[in-house]
Design an enzyme around this catalytic site. Structure first.
Site, PDB file in Angstrom:
ATOM      1  N   LYS A 124       0.820  -1.223   0.000  1.00 23.58           N
ATOM      2  CA  LYS A 124       0.000   0.000   0.000  1.00 23.58           C
ATOM      3  C   LYS A 124       0.852   1.270   0.000  1.00 23.58           C
ATOM      4  O   LYS A 124       0.384   2.338  -0.362  1.00 23.58           O
ATOM      5  CB  LYS A 124      -0.975  -0.025   1.167  1.00 23.58           C
ATOM      6  CG  LYS A 124      -2.025  -1.116   0.961  1.00 23.58           C
ATOM      7  CD  LYS A 124      -3.176  -1.062   1.929  1.00 23.58           C
ATOM      8  CE  LYS A 124      -4.279  -2.016   1.507  1.00 23.58           C
ATOM      9  NZ  LYS A 124      -3.860  -3.427   1.453  1.00 23.58           N
TER      10      LYS A 124
HETATM   11  C1  LIG Z   1      -4.381  -4.504   0.754  1.00 21.07           C
HETATM   12  C2  LIG Z   1      -3.591  -5.743   0.636  1.00 21.07           C
HETATM   13  C3  LIG Z   1      -3.906  -6.752  -0.295  1.00 21.07           C
HETATM   14  C4  LIG Z   1      -5.101  -6.686  -1.207  1.00 21.07           C
HETATM   15  O1  LIG Z   1      -5.029  -5.672  -2.171  1.00 21.07           O
HETATM   16  P1  LIG Z   1      -6.345  -5.154  -2.880  1.00 21.07           P
HETATM   17  O2  LIG Z   1      -5.920  -4.012  -3.707  1.00 21.07           O
HETATM   18  O3  LIG Z   1      -7.280  -4.733  -1.762  1.00 21.07           O
HETATM   19  O4  LIG Z   1      -6.911  -6.273  -3.661  1.00 21.07           O
HETATM   20  C5  LIG Z   1      -3.091  -7.866  -0.358  1.00 21.07           C
HETATM   21  N1  LIG Z   1      -2.043  -8.011   0.474  1.00 21.07           N
HETATM   22  C6  LIG Z   1      -1.715  -7.069   1.386  1.00 21.07           C
HETATM   23  C7  LIG Z   1      -0.560  -7.308   2.280  1.00 21.07           C
HETATM   24  C8  LIG Z   1      -2.464  -5.904   1.493  1.00 21.07           C
HETATM   25  O5  LIG Z   1      -2.140  -4.985   2.413  1.00 21.07           O
END
Ligand SMILES: *Cc1c(COP(=O)(O)O)cnc(C)c1O
Length: 513
Positions: A124
């Protein structure tokens, strides 16, 4: 080049309302409840892609891609370049998002795209480092010649079950005219997660440790958004995963990883993406539609498998209860960004390409989801989705087994250790590889977190190996240091809306922003 994409619209627009890029970023969600989309997806020729783009750095590539979606007159070249440069200077890898090639040996063509080299060791960061700078940029421009009391300010409020709050905090720390409050349930997040969030000394950041569950925290955040009076006083903002700027900033690594995996040539390649809210995967869809020759985008879900079920049946149905898995960042009931894909699928299926009609169709689907908890789409819609996508569902047991197997087979030059989210993707990738037996295809599986962030699952998978030590093999030095740093924690006795609003009032005043 002036971008033709001056107007964004809502996926539910039954009117003709259009929005600027700035509106889209600051507002997040359209007022009709829909998500913002660029109606047309810009096309990039193979010549430009493999002649020019394949040789660019991550940052220069990011600039080229964004230029196609962000009009010059909203952000001039020099400013956009500066925002990008600052956003990725915080990453520990000079490639920003490097690819670990052939992690299981040379034959399988399994590559891992490492998205966790940002400040909080989570994917993120790629989006939130950029979004934080963008927020600040727009606010500073609005506030340029205004006296202090008239300056526009934003108060970002969010709730976290542990792993996603820190990326928002690190994206917004120290940003002018922005304050950030993150609620989390006391004692229900891991010590490392709490440390990451609470050692941040910047005065515009405050974490609130709330007596109660994560759901309670989330309910309160929703109630705060719904409190008109509080909202008008604080200008409450969100940075959640439906924000268009997050999707936009995630497109780059699909291009960049493709070029890394194929050494800049057009070859057969599939991406496998561990998915929850579908933001990560959706960015891959845009990359493919822009012309990147990706054979397939493979959605990997954990036991919260609404996306996998949809692609098999055309029925989008929310479960009654969220399953608690080893990959908690993917524990969702509905996948909020999926609405954007549904909008393009609805549009594609209309002979006249009428965007307003597509908006009405999507609106109708989501009304049904609200009232009946599900909706069914026509067969042709799923068939069209399956031209670009495939899907797989991975259980908890499989997740741990994969962490273990990859550890064993990847001994040179050292063991490769997956986090449980990444392991969901790699499980799906390996299943695909063994069914396709095609050595000429590259399989790029996205790694969304550093294993140190999910110690419990990783230790459970690996503790039977004598050679394994979490402290030595997994935990990075700067995360180890966190436990010795000073923490700033505000304890909140009960998950009560008025109490939390008054604390935000009080703390905002203290911040003196
Ligand atoms: C947010 C997240 C995901 C999922 O991503 P999306 O964009 O919501 O599909 C997968 N792995 C981790 C570690 C995340 O923080």
């Amino acid at each position: 080049m002036v971008s033709p994409f001056q107007v964004y619209r809502s996926t539910r627009s039954s009117d003709k309302q259009t929005y600027s890029f700035e509106d889209v970023v600051i507002q997040g969600l359209a007022s009709d409840g829909g998500l913002f989309v660029p109606p047309e997806i810009p096309q990039v020729s193979q010549e430009v892609m493999f002649g020019k783009w394949a040789k660019l750095s991550f940052q220069d590539l990011q600039f080229e891609i964004m230029r196609l979606y962000v009009p010059q007159d909203e952000i001039p070249d020099a400013d956009l370049k500066d925002i990008i440069a600052r956003s990725y200077a915080t990453f520990r890898s000079s490639d920003v998002t490097p690819v670990a090639k052939n992690v299981t040996g040379d034959k399988e063509n399994l590559h891992v795209l490492e998205l966790f080299h940002g400040p909080t060791y989570a994917f993120k960061d790629v989006a939130l480092q950029f979004l934080g700078n963008l927020f600040e940029y727009f606010l500073q421009r609005t506030n340029k010649d205004l006296p202090p009391e008239q300056r526009k300010k934003i108060t970002v409020v969010g709730a976290t079950s542990g792993d996603t709050g820190s990326a928002s905090i690190y994206g917004l720390r120290g940003k002018k005219d922005v304050s950030v409050f993150i609620l989390y349930p006391t004692g229900r997040i891991s010590p490392l997660q709490e440390e990451q969030m609470t050692v941040v000394p910047d005065k515009n950041v405050q974490t609130l440790s709330v007596q109660g569950t994560f759901d309670k925290c989330q309910d309160i955040v929703k109630a705060i958004f719904g409190d008109k009076e509080f909202n008008s006083r604080h200008n409450v903002g969100a940075v959640n995963s439906i924000n268009w700027a997050r999707i936009l900033s995630q497109m780059t690594y699909y291009f960049y990883a493709y070029f890394q995996a194929t050494s800049g040539k057009a070859e057969k390649l599939k991406f496998i993406v561990p998915s929850g809210n579908f933001g990560d995967m959706l960015a891959g869809y845009y990359a493919k539609k822009m012309g990147l020759p990706v054979e397939k985008l493979v959605i990997a879900t954990n036991e919260n498998d609404i996306l996998d079920r949809f692609l098999k049946s055309g029925l989008y149905e929310r479960s009654d209860e969220v399953a608690s898995t080893f990959s908690p960042a993917m524990d969702i009931l509905v996948s909020s960004n999926f609405e954007r894909l549904l909008w393009y699928l609805a549009l594609e299926n209309l002979a006249d390409g009428d965007t307003l009609k597509a908006g009405q169709i999507v609106n109708d689907w989501f009304q049904q989801l609200k009232t009946k908890g599900k909706f069914q789409v026509e067969k042709v819609i799923v068939e069209n989705a399956l031209k670009d996508f495939a899907s797989d569902r991975v259980s908890n047991e499989e997740t741990l087994a994969t962490i273990k197997r990859i550890y064993e087979v990847s001994q040179k030059p050292q063991h490769y250790i997956l986090d449980p989210h990444t392991a969901v993707g790699v499980t799906a990738a390996e299943r695909l590889i063994s069914s396709e037996k095609d050595a000429s295809t590259h399989y790029v599986s996205l790694s969304t977190a550093h294993p140190a962030k999910f110690a419990d699952a990783v230790n459970q998978a690996l503790s039977s190996f004598d050679t394994y030590s979490f402290e030595r093999d997994v935990l990075p030095e700067d995360l180890r240091k966190l436990s010795t740093m000073e923490k700033k924690i505000k304890l909140v006795d009960s998950a009560d809306l008025k109490l939390i609003e008054s604390i935000i009032d009080e703390e905002s005043a203290k911040m003196g922003l």
